[in-house]
Write a protein that holds these residues in place. Structure first.
Motif, PDB file in Angstrom:
ATOM      1  N   ASN A 279      -5.912   5.212  -0.423  1.00  0.00           N
ATOM      2  CA  ASN A 279      -4.538   4.872  -0.800  1.00  0.00           C
ATOM      3  C   ASN A 279      -4.553   4.002  -2.052  1.00  0.00           C
ATOM      4  OD1 ASN A 279      -2.998   6.106   1.420  1.00  0.00           O
ATOM      5  ND2 ASN A 279      -4.107   4.642   2.700  1.00  0.00           N
ATOM      6  N   TRP A 280      -3.354   3.670  -2.543  1.00  0.00           N
ATOM      7  CA  TRP A 280      -3.234   2.827  -3.733  1.00  0.00           C
ATOM      8  C   TRP A 280      -2.619   1.486  -3.343  1.00  0.00           C
ATOM      9  CZ3 TRP A 280      -5.250   3.742  -8.496  1.00  0.00           C
ATOM     10  CH2 TRP A 280      -5.827   5.013  -8.663  1.00  0.00           C
ATOM     11  N   VAL A 281      -3.179   0.410  -3.911  1.00  0.00           N
ATOM     12  CA  VAL A 281      -2.844  -0.939  -3.460  1.00  0.00           C
ATOM     13  C   VAL A 281      -2.459  -1.849  -4.614  1.00  0.00           C
ATOM     14  CG1 VAL A 281      -3.861  -3.040  -2.429  1.00  0.00           C
ATOM     15  CG2 VAL A 281      -4.289  -0.801  -1.394  1.00  0.00           C
TER      16      VAL A 281
ATOM     17  N   LEU B  93      10.449  -7.328  -1.559  1.00  0.00           N
ATOM     18  CA  LEU B  93      11.362  -6.202  -1.369  1.00  0.00           C
ATOM     19  C   LEU B  93      10.622  -4.875  -1.532  1.00  0.00           C
ATOM     20  CD1 LEU B  93      14.213  -5.156  -0.901  1.00  0.00           C
ATOM     21  CD2 LEU B  93      14.619  -5.332  -3.382  1.00  0.00           C
ATOM     22  N   ALA B  94       9.717  -4.824  -2.499  1.00  0.00           N
ATOM     23  CA  ALA B  94       8.933  -3.605  -2.708  1.00  0.00           C
ATOM     24  C   ALA B  94       8.078  -3.290  -1.481  1.00  0.00           C
ATOM     25  CB  ALA B  94       8.062  -3.755  -3.947  1.00  0.00           C
ATOM     26  N   VAL B  95       7.503  -4.328  -0.877  1.00  0.00           N
ATOM     27  CA  VAL B  95       6.709  -4.132   0.344  1.00  0.00           C
ATOM     28  C   VAL B  95       7.596  -3.548   1.444  1.00  0.00           C
ATOM     29  CG1 VAL B  95       5.499  -5.301   2.227  1.00  0.00           C
ATOM     30  CG2 VAL B  95       5.003  -5.925  -0.150  1.00  0.00           C
ATOM     31  N   GLU B  96       8.757  -4.156   1.606  1.00  0.00           N
ATOM     32  CA  GLU B  96       9.687  -3.718   2.649  1.00  0.00           C
ATOM     33  C   GLU B  96      10.125  -2.267   2.450  1.00  0.00           C
ATOM     34  OE1 GLU B  96      14.153  -4.929   4.172  1.00  0.00           O
ATOM     35  OE2 GLU B  96      12.893  -6.477   3.251  1.00  0.00           O
ATOM     36  N   GLU B  97      10.331  -1.877   1.202  1.00  0.00           N
ATOM     37  CA  GLU B  97      10.859  -0.547   0.902  1.00  0.00           C
ATOM     38  C   GLU B  97       9.783   0.538   0.776  1.00  0.00           C
ATOM     39  OE1 GLU B  97      14.817  -1.874  -1.671  1.00  0.00           O
ATOM     40  OE2 GLU B  97      12.984  -1.263  -2.716  1.00  0.00           O
ATOM     41  N   GLU B  98       8.580   0.143   0.327  1.00  0.00           N
ATOM     42  CA  GLU B  98       7.599   1.162  -0.062  1.00  0.00           C
ATOM     43  C   GLU B  98       6.286   1.168   0.730  1.00  0.00           C
ATOM     44  OE1 GLU B  98       8.459   3.289  -2.351  1.00  0.00           O
ATOM     45  OE2 GLU B  98       9.897   2.337  -3.701  1.00  0.00           O
ATOM     46  N   SER B  99       5.856   0.010   1.221  1.00  0.00           N
ATOM     47  CA  SER B  99       4.503  -0.074   1.792  1.00  0.00           C
ATOM     48  C   SER B  99       4.353   0.783   3.043  1.00  0.00           C
ATOM     49  CB  SER B  99       4.140  -1.522   2.117  1.00  0.00           C
ATOM     50  OG  SER B  99       2.787  -1.594   2.541  1.00  0.00           O
ATOM     51  N   ILE B 100       3.220   1.469   3.157  1.00  0.00           N
ATOM     52  CA  ILE B 100       2.943   2.327   4.310  1.00  0.00           C
ATOM     53  C   ILE B 100       1.981   1.664   5.300  1.00  0.00           C
ATOM     54  CG2 ILE B 100       3.325   4.425   2.967  1.00  0.00           C
ATOM     55  CD1 ILE B 100       0.258   4.766   2.832  1.00  0.00           C
ATOM     56  N   ASP B 101       1.564   0.425   5.001  1.00  0.00           N
ATOM     57  CA  ASP B 101       0.639  -0.258   5.906  1.00  0.00           C
ATOM     58  C   ASP B 101       1.436  -0.870   7.059  1.00  0.00           C
ATOM     59  OD1 ASP B 101      -2.179  -1.255   6.375  1.00  0.00           O
ATOM     60  OD2 ASP B 101      -1.071  -3.145   6.400  1.00  0.00           O
ATOM     61  N   LYS B 102       1.289  -0.280   8.252  1.00  0.00           N
ATOM     62  CA  LYS B 102       2.106  -0.676   9.397  1.00  0.00           C
ATOM     63  C   LYS B 102       1.772  -2.078   9.909  1.00  0.00           C
ATOM     64  CE  LYS B 102       2.824   4.071  10.965  1.00  0.00           C
ATOM     65  NZ  LYS B 102       2.628   5.066  12.066  1.00  0.00           N
ATOM     66  N   GLU B 103       0.537  -2.525   9.720  1.00  0.00           N
ATOM     67  CA  GLU B 103       0.127  -3.828  10.244  1.00  0.00           C
ATOM     68  C   GLU B 103       0.721  -4.978   9.439  1.00  0.00           C
ATOM     69  OE1 GLU B 103      -4.019  -4.301  10.857  1.00  0.00           O
ATOM     70  OE2 GLU B 103      -4.246  -2.416  11.963  1.00  0.00           O
TER      71      GLU B 103
ATOM     72  N   MET C 200       0.836  -1.194   0.000  1.00  0.00           N
ATOM     73  CA  MET C 200       0.000   0.000   0.000  1.00  0.00           C
ATOM     74  C   MET C 200       0.879   1.256   0.000  1.00  0.00           C
ATOM     75  SD  MET C 200      -2.845   1.198   2.848  1.00  0.00           S
ATOM     76  CE  MET C 200      -3.958  -0.169   2.476  1.00  0.00           C
ATOM     77  N   VAL C 201       0.542   2.174  -0.914  1.00  0.00           N
ATOM     78  CA  VAL C 201       1.225   3.473  -0.975  1.00  0.00           C
ATOM     79  C   VAL C 201       0.175   4.555  -1.111  1.00  0.00           C
ATOM     80  CG1 VAL C 201       3.397   2.586  -1.934  1.00  0.00           C
ATOM     81  CG2 VAL C 201       1.537   3.281  -3.474  1.00  0.00           C
ATOM     82  N   SER C 202       0.598   5.803  -0.922  1.00  0.00           N
ATOM     83  CA  SER C 202      -0.381   6.896  -0.965  1.00  0.00           C
ATOM     84  C   SER C 202      -0.481   7.566  -2.324  1.00  0.00           C
ATOM     85  CB  SER C 202      -0.016   7.949   0.094  1.00  0.00           C
ATOM     86  OG  SER C 202       1.292   8.456  -0.147  1.00  0.00           O
ATOM     87  N   ASN C 203       0.417   7.183  -3.244  1.00  0.00           N
ATOM     88  CA  ASN C 203       0.507   7.904  -4.516  1.00  0.00           C
ATOM     89  C   ASN C 203       0.348   6.952  -5.694  1.00  0.00           C
ATOM     90  OD1 ASN C 203       2.112   9.048  -6.899  1.00  0.00           O
ATOM     91  ND2 ASN C 203       2.000  10.836  -5.540  1.00  0.00           N
TER      92      ASN C 203
END
Length: 260
Positions: free
Chosen positions: A205-207, A154-164, A131-134
């Motif tokens: 957000n964008w998913v 890796l993309a999740v680790e680097e970019e995702s904003i979903d804390k859960e 999940m990202v905001s843009n």
């Protein structure tokens, strides 16, 4: 013959004598074996109570009733008792009606066959969420992972904003298709394990979703659901039977609708 009659009379006499045995007595009341027998009949077998506990309950009820009668308005008490008795007798009659209900095996099986959707587990997914905001960022990530420039993990680790979900690499618990958010269901319905969804908007957000595993719909075995079918049909029949009996009794007792 005379000996047998004598024995039977003696047995009846002993039983009558036993049933009149008094455990407690007081000013104008007593607790007898008959009271204890009645208490035993009212209690379910699951109530594991001693004789002494039952007698204590009977005595407590009797004393509390006497005290209530001595401190309450008699007319009000009489109305309450009558209403409670009325409701209890009505309940007994309903139980009598219910005991006459039988659901045959053929009816159970016919219901199972006629309602496959009720006994089919929906398709299930185990998903990975990013999940990202843009939207621009989401489009770029989608391009990277589908062209194998970086892994989804890796993309999740680097970019995702979903804390859960980020600490768990974005992995979600198994979700049934009919229980997941409609946006999720719409974007994974045509995907296979390993596929990544197109970017979509969810809660502002964008998913991106990646399908990790998928379980196809599975029909439950008849034997596993037979009891629940019986309960369902019994409830339906009980409702219909009670209402039918209600209408019959209205006619029998010539009930008139005087207006509400």
């Amino acid at each position: 013959m005379i000996g047998i009659l004598s024995f039977e009379c003696f047995s009846l006499f002993c039983y009558a004598e036993e049933s009149e045995k008094i455990f407690f007595s007081g000013d104008g009341f007593s607790v007898t074996q008959k009271d204890l027998d009645a208490e035993n009949e009212m209690l379910s077998a699951s109530f594991d109570t001693t004789k002494e506990e039952k007698l204590r309950v009977i005595l407590m009820d009797r004393l509390f009733k006497l005290e209530y009668q001595s401190t309450s308005d008699d007319l009000l008490l009489d109305k309450k008792v009558q209403r409670m008795t009325e409701k209890y007798l009505a309940l007994l009659y309903k139980k009598k009606l219910d005991s006459q209900i039988e659901i045959s095996e053929d009816v159970l099986q016919s219901y199972y066959i006629a309602n496959p959707e009720l006994f089919t587990e929906p398709q299930k997914y185990r998903l990975q969420l990013l999940m990202v905001s843009n939207k621009v960022v989401c489009d770029k990530i989608f391009s990277d992972v589908t062209q194998n420039k970086r892994t989804f993990e890796l993309a999740v680790e680097e970019e995702s904003i979903d804390k859960e979900t980020t600490p768990n690499k974005g992995e979600l618990e198994w979700m049934a298709e009919n229980k997941m958010p409609r946006e999720f269901a719409a974007n994974v319905e045509n995907l296979l394990p390993g596929d990544v969804s197109q970017p979509f908007q969810y809660n502002g957000n964008w998913v991106l979703l990646k399908v990790l595993e998928m379980k196809p719909p599975e029909k439950k075995v008849y034997e596993d659901v037979k009891d629940s079918i019986r309960s369902t049909l019994t409830r339906k029949k009980m409702f219909a039977q009670v209402n039918s009996e209600f209408e019959r009794l209205k006619a029998k007792y010539q009930v008139k609708d005087e207006g509400m």
